[in-house]
Design a protein around this motif. Structure first.
Motif, PDB file in Angstrom:
ATOM      1  N   SER A  22      57.216  40.433  36.375  1.00  0.00           N
ATOM      2  CA  SER A  22      58.474  41.149  36.236  1.00  0.00           C
ATOM      3  C   SER A  22      58.390  42.450  37.031  1.00  0.00           C
ATOM      4  O   SER A  22      57.318  42.884  37.448  1.00  0.00           O
ATOM      5  CB  SER A  22      58.750  41.439  34.761  1.00  0.00           C
ATOM      6  N   ASP A  23      59.509  43.056  37.265  1.00  0.00           N
ATOM      7  CA  ASP A  23      59.596  44.305  38.021  1.00  0.00           C
ATOM      8  C   ASP A  23      58.946  44.138  39.399  1.00  0.00           C
ATOM      9  O   ASP A  23      59.036  43.085  39.990  1.00  0.00           O
ATOM     10  CB  ASP A  23      58.983  45.459  37.233  1.00  0.00           C
ATOM     11  N   ALA A  24      58.302  45.159  39.899  1.00  0.00           N
ATOM     12  CA  ALA A  24      57.711  45.111  41.245  1.00  0.00           C
ATOM     13  C   ALA A  24      56.192  45.040  41.187  1.00  0.00           C
ATOM     14  O   ALA A  24      55.505  45.471  42.094  1.00  0.00           O
ATOM     15  CB  ALA A  24      58.148  46.333  42.041  1.00  0.00           C
ATOM     16  N   PHE A  25      55.630  44.495  40.110  1.00  0.00           N
ATOM     17  CA  PHE A  25      54.185  44.448  39.944  1.00  0.00           C
ATOM     18  C   PHE A  25      53.545  43.438  40.883  1.00  0.00           C
ATOM     19  O   PHE A  25      54.157  42.449  41.265  1.00  0.00           O
ATOM     20  CB  PHE A  25      53.806  44.098  38.504  1.00  0.00           C
ATOM     21  N   THR A  26      52.295  43.688  41.242  1.00  0.00           N
ATOM     22  CA  THR A  26      51.494  42.750  42.014  1.00  0.00           C
ATOM     23  C   THR A  26      50.408  42.184  41.104  1.00  0.00           C
ATOM     24  O   THR A  26      50.193  42.682  40.008  1.00  0.00           O
ATOM     25  CB  THR A  26      50.815  43.454  43.202  1.00  0.00           C
ATOM     26  N   THR A  27      49.731  41.141  41.564  1.00  0.00           N
ATOM     27  CA  THR A  27      48.582  40.592  40.847  1.00  0.00           C
ATOM     28  C   THR A  27      47.409  40.549  41.807  1.00  0.00           C
ATOM     29  O   THR A  27      47.540  40.085  42.943  1.00  0.00           O
ATOM     30  CB  THR A  27      48.872  39.178  40.319  1.00  0.00           C
ATOM     31  N   THR A  28      46.260  41.052  41.365  1.00  0.00           N
ATOM     32  CA  THR A  28      45.039  41.013  42.161  1.00  0.00           C
ATOM     33  C   THR A  28      44.138  39.914  41.622  1.00  0.00           C
ATOM     34  O   THR A  28      43.831  39.893  40.435  1.00  0.00           O
ATOM     35  CB  THR A  28      44.299  42.360  42.099  1.00  0.00           C
ATOM     36  N   PHE A  29      43.723  39.001  42.492  1.00  0.00           N
ATOM     37  CA  PHE A  29      42.790  37.940  42.135  1.00  0.00           C
ATOM     38  C   PHE A  29      41.450  38.301  42.736  1.00  0.00           C
ATOM     39  O   PHE A  29      41.350  38.502  43.946  1.00  0.00           O
ATOM     40  CB  PHE A  29      43.265  36.588  42.675  1.00  0.00           C
ATOM     41  N   LYS A  30      40.394  38.423  41.900  1.00  0.00           N
ATOM     42  CA  LYS A  30      39.078  38.803  42.394  1.00  0.00           C
ATOM     43  C   LYS A  30      38.004  38.330  41.437  1.00  0.00           C
ATOM     44  O   LYS A  30      38.286  37.929  40.334  1.00  0.00           O
ATOM     45  CB  LYS A  30      38.983  40.319  42.588  1.00  0.00           C
ATOM     46  N   THR A  31      36.774  38.375  41.926  1.00  0.00           N
ATOM     47  CA  THR A  31      35.631  38.098  41.062  1.00  0.00           C
ATOM     48  C   THR A  31      35.180  39.416  40.441  1.00  0.00           C
ATOM     49  O   THR A  31      35.719  40.478  40.759  1.00  0.00           O
ATOM     50  CB  THR A  31      34.484  37.468  41.865  1.00  0.00           C
ATOM     51  N   ALA A  32      34.184  39.360  39.596  1.00  0.00           N
ATOM     52  CA  ALA A  32      33.717  40.573  38.922  1.00  0.00           C
ATOM     53  C   ALA A  32      33.065  41.558  39.886  1.00  0.00           C
ATOM     54  O   ALA A  32      33.075  42.763  39.646  1.00  0.00           O
ATOM     55  CB  ALA A  32      32.743  40.212  37.807  1.00  0.00           C
ATOM     56  N   VAL A  33      32.489  41.074  41.009  1.00  0.00           N
ATOM     57  CA  VAL A  33      31.729  41.963  41.896  1.00  0.00           C
ATOM     58  C   VAL A  33      32.231  42.011  43.337  1.00  0.00           C
ATOM     59  O   VAL A  33      31.833  42.889  44.083  1.00  0.00           O
ATOM     60  CB  VAL A  33      30.232  41.573  41.917  1.00  0.00           C
ATOM     61  N   GLY A  34      33.050  41.099  43.765  1.00  0.00           N
ATOM     62  CA  GLY A  34      33.419  41.010  45.176  1.00  0.00           C
ATOM     63  C   GLY A  34      34.788  41.558  45.491  1.00  0.00           C
ATOM     64  O   GLY A  34      35.407  42.255  44.700  1.00  0.00           O
TER      65      GLY A  34
END
Length: 61
Positions: A22-34
């Motif tokens: 919702s709104d203008a949010f982004t989503t970050t996909f990452k591993t715990a360390v990289g």
């Protein structure tokens, strides 16, 4: 949901994702360390992870 960006911590994988926040949010996909990949609202992306880093295979359009 809360305010701000959303983050998902992931193991080795590959997937097509679609950011439907919702709104203008982004989503970050990452591993715990990289390194990670930010997917903008309303955008699909093909992501690959080697268990350390996540990369986007599709162009950001």
């Amino acid at each position: 949901m809360g305010q701000g960006r959303y983050h998902g911590l992931l193991p080795a994988w590959q997937a097509v994702v679609f950011c439907n926040n919702s709104d203008a949010f982004t989503t970050t996909f990452k591993t715990a360390v990289g390194s990670g990949v930010v997917v903008a609202k309303g955008k699909p992306a093909l992501l690959l992870s080697d268990g350390t880093n996540v990369v986007c295979v599709t162009p950001d359009s």
